[in-house]
Design an enzyme around this catalytic site. Structure first.
Site, PDB file in Angstrom:
ATOM      1  N   CYS A  79       0.828  -1.201   0.000  1.00  0.00           N
ATOM      2  CA  CYS A  79       0.000   0.000   0.000  1.00  0.00           C
ATOM      3  C   CYS A  79       0.870   1.262   0.000  1.00  0.00           C
ATOM      4  O   CYS A  79       1.562   1.515  -0.981  1.00  0.00           O
ATOM      5  CB  CYS A  79      -0.995  -0.020   1.156  1.00  0.00           C
ATOM      6  SG  CYS A  79      -2.340   1.176   0.954  1.00  0.00           S
ATOM      7  N   HIS A 190      -3.670  -4.763  -0.492  1.00  0.00           N
ATOM      8  CA  HIS A 190      -3.267  -5.326   0.799  1.00  0.00           C
ATOM      9  C   HIS A 190      -3.318  -6.851   0.740  1.00  0.00           C
ATOM     10  O   HIS A 190      -4.392  -7.440   0.947  1.00  0.00           O
ATOM     11  CB  HIS A 190      -4.202  -4.843   1.912  1.00  0.00           C
ATOM     12  CG  HIS A 190      -4.012  -3.431   2.313  1.00  0.00           C
ATOM     13  ND1 HIS A 190      -3.111  -3.044   3.280  1.00  0.00           N
ATOM     14  CD2 HIS A 190      -4.603  -2.304   1.866  1.00  0.00           C
ATOM     15  CE1 HIS A 190      -3.165  -1.732   3.424  1.00  0.00           C
ATOM     16  NE2 HIS A 190      -4.058  -1.256   2.574  1.00  0.00           N
ATOM     17  N   GLU A 192      -2.312  -8.888   2.905  1.00  0.00           N
ATOM     18  CA  GLU A 192      -2.621  -9.380   4.257  1.00  0.00           C
ATOM     19  C   GLU A 192      -4.111  -9.271   4.580  1.00  0.00           C
ATOM     20  O   GLU A 192      -4.567  -9.814   5.589  1.00  0.00           O
ATOM     21  CB  GLU A 192      -1.771  -8.646   5.301  1.00  0.00           C
ATOM     22  CG  GLU A 192      -2.241  -7.271   5.710  1.00  0.00           C
ATOM     23  CD  GLU A 192      -1.981  -6.173   4.693  1.00  0.00           C
ATOM     24  OE1 GLU A 192      -2.257  -5.013   5.019  1.00  0.00           O
ATOM     25  OE2 GLU A 192      -1.500  -6.461   3.578  1.00  0.00           O
TER      26      GLU A 192
END
Length: 208
Positions: A79, A190, A192
Site C-alpha cells: 500500500c 493489501h 494481508e
C-alpha cells in the site's frame, strides 16, 4: 527471519496476523538496528506520504531501506509502502526513497475522460481483480488469473519503465498494482487483507 518496518504508518497488526498464520519467524521494530540481520523485509504502511517520509527520516529507516535494497535481499512493500519506494509523490509534494524510478499521481490527474471521471469514485476502495503481465513474479505463483485483492488508495503508481509492472487492476484506468524491480516487489493492494490469494503471495515471500 523476516523484519517488519514499524515507522508509525499503520497496518502492522494485520501483517503480523498473516505471518503468524503462516508460522513465519519475524521481528517487528521501530529501530533499524533490530532488523539489520533480517533475511527479508516487509515495508507496510497506510496514510499520508509526506508524513511517512518524515517518520522514515526521523527513525533512520530511510537510509536502512536503501541499504537493504542494495544488499539484494528480498523486500516487499504494501500500500503506502508500495508508493514511497518511488522518486516522488504528489501526496504532500514529497521526495521519496527513489528505489524504483517513477512518480505517484492522484487518480484525478490520470483519468482524462470526463464520463469516466464522473463514474470513478475516489478512493479506489474494495475488491478488484488483477491481470498479470510482463512475465509475472515468483510471488504471484499459484495465484489464479483475475484473483481479487483488497484496495484502498487515492494515488496511483506511475513507474518510468512499464516493464517493471507485473500486475494491473482496472479502475477507470489501468492501475499498476504489482511492481517488481530486482529484489523489491511492491503491492498497491493489501495481500494481508485479501484472503486466500493474499496469503498465497505472503507464503511465496516467506518461502523465497
Amino acid at each position: 527471519m523476516i523484519g517488519i518496518v514499524d515507522y508509525n504508518a499503520g497496518n502492522i497488526t494485520s501483517v503480523e496476523h498473516a505471518l503468524q498464520f503462516l508460522k513465519a519467524d519475524y521481528v517487528l521494530s521501530k529501530n533499524p538496528a533490530d532488523l539489520k540481520n533480517a533475511d527479508k523485509i516487509v515495508f507496510p504502511g497506510v496514510g499520508d506520504a509526506a508524513y511517512a517520509m518524515e517518520q522514515l527520516k526521523t527513525t533512520g529507516f530511510d537510509s536502512f531501506l536503501k541499504t537493504f535494497y542494495t544488499s539484494g535481499k528480498p523486500m516487499i512493500g504494501i500500500c503506502l509502502g508500495s508508493q514511497i519506494v518511488f522518486d516522488y509523490s504528489e501526496e504532500g509534494n514529497v521526495e521519496c526513497l527513489g528505489l524504483i524510478p517513477g512518480k505517484i499521481k492522484h487518480f484525478s490527474n490520470l483519468v482524462k475522460d470526463v464520463a469516466t471521471k464522473d463514474s470513478v469514485k475516489i478512493p479506489h476502495m474494495g475488491w478488484n481483480d488483477i491481470e498479470i503481465c510482463n512475465g509475472g513474479s515468483k510471488l504471484l505463483e499459484g495465484i489464479d488469473a483475475h484473483s481479487d485483492f483488497y484496495f484502498v488508495h487515492s494515488y496511483v503508481i506511475q513507474p518510468e519503465d512499464e516493464s517493471v509492472i507485473k500486475g494491473y487492476a482496472n479502475y477507470g484506468i489501468k492501475v499498476p498494482s504489482v511492481i517488481e524491480k530486482d529484489n523489491l516487489t511492491v503491492f498497491q493492494f493489501h495481500p494481508e487483507k485479501s484472503g486466500k490469494a493474499g496469503l498465497k503471495i505472503l507464503e511465496n515471500f516467506v518461502n523465497l
